[in-house]
Design a protein around this motif. Structure first.
Motif, PDB file in Angstrom:
ATOM      1  N   ASP A 103     -16.899 -63.339  37.296  1.00 37.60           N
ATOM      2  CA  ASP A 103     -15.534 -63.980  37.466  1.00 37.60           C
ATOM      3  C   ASP A 103     -14.512 -63.839  36.311  1.00 37.60           C
ATOM      4  N   ILE A 104     -14.822 -63.042  35.294  1.00 38.93           N
ATOM      5  CA  ILE A 104     -14.074 -62.927  34.027  1.00 38.93           C
ATOM      6  C   ILE A 104     -13.315 -61.926  34.275  1.00 38.93           C
ATOM      7  N   GLU A 105     -12.010 -61.868  34.245  1.00 37.78           N
ATOM      8  CA  GLU A 105     -10.754 -60.866  34.342  1.00 37.78           C
ATOM      9  C   GLU A 105     -11.182 -59.744  33.487  1.00 37.78           C
ATOM     10  N   PRO A 106     -10.894 -58.566  34.088  1.00 38.75           N
ATOM     11  CA  PRO A 106     -11.167 -57.458  33.059  1.00 38.75           C
ATOM     12  C   PRO A 106     -10.214 -57.358  32.099  1.00 38.75           C
ATOM     13  N   ILE A 107     -10.346 -57.014  30.688  1.00 38.96           N
ATOM     14  CA  ILE A 107      -9.345 -56.696  29.936  1.00 38.96           C
ATOM     15  C   ILE A 107      -8.856 -55.241  29.824  1.00 38.96           C
ATOM     16  N   CYS A 108      -9.532 -54.344  30.473  1.00 30.60           N
ATOM     17  CA  CYS A 108      -9.083 -53.008  30.797  1.00 30.60           C
ATOM     18  C   CYS A 108      -9.331 -52.277  32.249  1.00 30.60           C
ATOM     19  N   ILE A 109      -8.579 -51.607  32.812  1.00 26.27           N
ATOM     20  CA  ILE A 109      -8.653 -51.187  34.174  1.00 26.27           C
ATOM     21  C   ILE A 109      -8.333 -49.665  33.987  1.00 26.27           C
ATOM     22  N   ILE A 110      -9.377 -48.710  34.050  1.00 29.07           N
ATOM     23  CA  ILE A 110      -9.062 -47.378  33.693  1.00 29.07           C
ATOM     24  C   ILE A 110      -9.281 -46.439  35.141  1.00 29.07           C
ATOM     25  N   PRO A 111      -8.281 -45.769  35.459  1.00 30.26           N
ATOM     26  CA  PRO A 111      -8.687 -44.698  36.593  1.00 30.26           C
ATOM     27  C   PRO A 111      -9.097 -43.390  35.994  1.00 30.26           C
ATOM     28  N   LEU A 112     -10.353 -42.881  36.485  1.00 29.19           N
ATOM     29  CA  LEU A 112     -10.663 -41.694  36.039  1.00 29.19           C
ATOM     30  C   LEU A 112     -10.839 -40.546  37.217  1.00 29.19           C
ATOM     31  N   ARG A 113     -10.333 -39.449  36.919  1.00 31.58           N
ATOM     32  CA  ARG A 113     -10.317 -38.289  37.997  1.00 31.58           C
ATOM     33  C   ARG A 113     -11.065 -37.286  37.549  1.00 31.58           C
ATOM     34  N   VAL A 114     -12.090 -36.891  38.027  1.00 33.95           N
ATOM     35  CA  VAL A 114     -12.785 -35.782  37.612  1.00 33.95           C
ATOM     36  C   VAL A 114     -12.653 -34.763  38.702  1.00 33.95           C
ATOM     37  N   GLU A 115     -12.199 -33.497  38.274  1.00 28.65           N
ATOM     38  CA  GLU A 115     -11.937 -32.277  39.501  1.00 28.65           C
ATOM     39  C   GLU A 115     -12.081 -31.023  38.606  1.00 28.65           C
ATOM     40  N   PRO A 116     -12.362 -30.071  39.361  1.00 30.86           N
ATOM     41  CA  PRO A 116     -12.561 -28.546  38.661  1.00 30.86           C
ATOM     42  C   PRO A 116     -10.907 -28.326  37.794  1.00 30.86           C
ATOM     43  N   GLY A 117     -10.998 -27.598  36.881  1.00 30.17           N
ATOM     44  CA  GLY A 117      -9.763 -27.040  36.286  1.00 30.17           C
ATOM     45  C   GLY A 117      -9.089 -26.100  37.134  1.00 30.17           C
ATOM     46  N   ASN A 118      -7.772 -25.912  36.695  1.00 33.22           N
ATOM     47  CA  ASN A 118      -6.786 -25.179  37.803  1.00 33.22           C
ATOM     48  C   ASN A 118      -7.202 -23.694  37.357  1.00 33.22           C
ATOM     49  N   GLN A 119      -8.342 -23.191  37.927  1.00 32.59           N
ATOM     50  CA  GLN A 119      -8.513 -21.841  37.844  1.00 32.59           C
ATOM     51  C   GLN A 119      -8.228 -21.038  39.064  1.00 32.59           C
ATOM     52  N   ASP A 120      -7.079 -21.017  39.264  1.00 29.78           N
ATOM     53  CA  ASP A 120      -6.695 -20.319  40.717  1.00 29.78           C
ATOM     54  C   ASP A 120      -6.302 -18.760  40.479  1.00 29.78           C
ATOM     55  N   GLY A 121      -7.592 -18.052  40.679  1.00 34.60           N
ATOM     56  CA  GLY A 121      -7.509 -16.716  40.572  1.00 34.60           C
ATOM     57  C   GLY A 121      -6.746 -15.985  41.573  1.00 34.60           C
ATOM     58  N   GLY A 122      -6.335 -16.529  42.566  1.00 37.51           N
ATOM     59  CA  GLY A 122      -5.475 -15.865  43.582  1.00 37.51           C
ATOM     60  C   GLY A 122      -4.241 -15.612  42.999  1.00 37.51           C
ATOM     61  N   ASN A 123      -3.648 -16.710  42.325  1.00 36.46           N
ATOM     62  CA  ASN A 123      -2.263 -16.769  41.609  1.00 36.46           C
ATOM     63  C   ASN A 123      -2.222 -15.637  40.524  1.00 36.46           C
ATOM     64  N   LYS A 124      -3.302 -15.590  39.863  1.00 33.39           N
ATOM     65  CA  LYS A 124      -3.375 -14.529  38.474  1.00 33.39           C
ATOM     66  C   LYS A 124      -3.408 -13.334  39.144  1.00 33.39           C
ATOM     67  N   ASP A 125      -4.096 -12.874  40.365  1.00 33.47           N
ATOM     68  CA  ASP A 125      -4.369 -11.767  40.913  1.00 33.47           C
ATOM     69  C   ASP A 125      -2.853 -11.292  41.766  1.00 33.47           C
ATOM     70  N   GLY A 126      -2.233 -12.421  41.867  1.00 32.79           N
ATOM     71  CA  GLY A 126      -0.851 -12.065  42.637  1.00 32.79           C
ATOM     72  C   GLY A 126       0.124 -11.404  41.482  1.00 32.79           C
ATOM     73  N   LEU A 127      -0.035 -12.156  40.448  1.00 31.87           N
ATOM     74  CA  LEU A 127       0.861 -11.768  39.330  1.00 31.87           C
ATOM     75  C   LEU A 127       0.575 -10.287  38.930  1.00 31.87           C
ATOM     76  N   LYS A 128      -0.787  -9.932  38.809  1.00 28.28           N
ATOM     77  CA  LYS A 128      -0.994  -8.699  38.614  1.00 28.28           C
ATOM     78  C   LYS A 128      -0.520  -7.684  39.673  1.00 28.28           C
ATOM     79  N   GLU A 129      -0.429  -8.278  40.959  1.00 31.29           N
ATOM     80  CA  GLU A 129      -0.203  -7.175  41.862  1.00 31.29           C
ATOM     81  C   GLU A 129       1.442  -7.190  41.793  1.00 31.29           C
ATOM     82  N   ASP A 130       2.129  -8.110  41.464  1.00 36.67           N
ATOM     83  CA  ASP A 130       3.496  -8.192  41.249  1.00 36.67           C
ATOM     84  C   ASP A 130       4.083  -6.987  40.232  1.00 36.67           C
TER      85      ASP A 130
END
Length: 338
Positions: free
Chosen positions: A273-300
């Motif tokens: 029943d005690i109110e929290p003193i901190c509320i923290i959202p955490l998001r865990v997801e893989p990093g932005n390793q978009d190989g397709g974009n990098k390949d596209g740049l190379k192709e360009d």
């Protein structure tokens, strides 16, 4: 015949006297079997022969264990629980090093909240604010000026420990799988920390991420997915930030931190029943390793090089054409002279 019988009886009696075990009994302080969550309780093993080494043991719905093994503070034959939880209801007894056990007792711990017909007087930094029914107060449209220490008193029921309210924009924590994440939270560093509880809002009500009590981590009721993966940053200095090791995408969620701090008065209410003193959202997801974009740049880039190459071919053709035209005109001019 009678002499043999008497001698046999004497031998049996002597054997019983020699093999008599010293029996301890469990004493509870306060002397009752029902407690509210948040109260303090001491259990002691009393026995004439202190060399027997009696310790307090218990059996709850989670496991059998000895005082000091994740719960209670051991001082000689006394086991002290500073802030008892509902899930600690169960059977308690004394047990010696030799395996002898005393008779057991059943302890029941129930939660409690302030009765709705009682008024709670709230104060900020020692100055009265207002009185509210139902044992809770809501602050609307908070600003940084609302940051301070708050507590309340309910008549003869006692006064709560002070709780610090910090006002800031909601902080989102992001991490990649395999990282160690720190979810920040601070308590009042001028008061002893009695209990720290971290929960994730989507977990079952009887499960938690981490509970710290009596200078040790409480394991019963902990969600198995957080076992041996969580800790606190620096409790002694009021930093109760959650350290979450080797995170996975399953750790994504909203985490709440609740703290009970020192004071001579214990407020008998449910930790939940005690109110929290901190509320923290955490998001865990893989990093932005978009190989397709990098390949596209190379192709360009390849196309650009190709365009340059094509341009070179076109320029070369133009230059060749001008040279040929020049020689043709020169040859025609010489013919006219002849």
């Amino acid at each position: 015949m009678m002499m043999k019988t008497s001698l046999l009886c004497l031998l049996v009696l002597t054997s019983l006297l020699c093999c008599k075990t010293h029996q301890a009994h469990l004493t509870i302080n306060p002397s009752r079997y029902e407690f509210f969550q948040g109260e303090s309780v001491s259990l002691s093993c009393e026995e004439d022969n202190s060399s027997a080494g009696w310790t307090v043991r218990r059996e709850t719905t989670y496991r059998k264990s000895t005082c000091g093994d994740g719960w209670g503070k051991v001082e000689g034959s006394v086991c002290s629980i500073t802030y008892v939880f509902k899930i600690e209801s169960g059977k308690y007894w004394c047990e010696s090093r030799e395996g002898a056990a005393s008779s057991s007792i059943q302890l029941t711990v129930t939660g409690t909240t302030a009765p709705s017909n009682l008024l709670a007087a709230y104060s900020k930094d020692g100055s009265p604010i207002r009185t509210e029914p139902a044992g809770h107060m809501t602050l609307h449209h908070v600003t940084s000026s609302d940051e301070d220490l708050y507590k309340c008193r309910i008549g003869s029921h006692g006064e709560s420990p002070s709780s610090r309210i910090s006002v800031s924009g909601q902080r989102n924590i992001t991490a990649e799988p395999g990282d160690n994440a720190i979810l920040p939270c601070r308590a009042d560093e001028n008061k002893d920390v009695i209990v720290v509880e971290w929960r994730r809002t989507d977990l079952e009500s009887d499960q938690y991420v981490l509970v710290y009590r009596d200078s040790q981590f409480f394991r019963e009721g902990q969600s198995p997915s957080f076992s041996n993966r969580v800790g606190l940053l620096d409790v002694k200095n009021g930093d109760v930030s959650l350290v979450l090791k080797n995170v996975t995408t399953d750790d994504t969620g909203t985490y709440e931190c609740r703290v009970v701090q020192g004071g001579n008065n214990r407020w008998k209410r449910s930790l939940l029943d005690i109110e929290p003193i901190c509320i923290i959202p955490l998001r865990v997801e893989p990093g932005n390793q978009d190989g397709g974009n990098k390949d596209g740049l190379k192709e360009d880039g390849g196309n650009e090089e190709k365009q340059k190459a094509d341009g070179g071919i076109k320029d070369g053709g133009t230059k060749t054409g001008l040279v040929v035209s020049y020689f043709v005109l020169l040859w025609f001019f010489l013919l006219m002279l002849l």
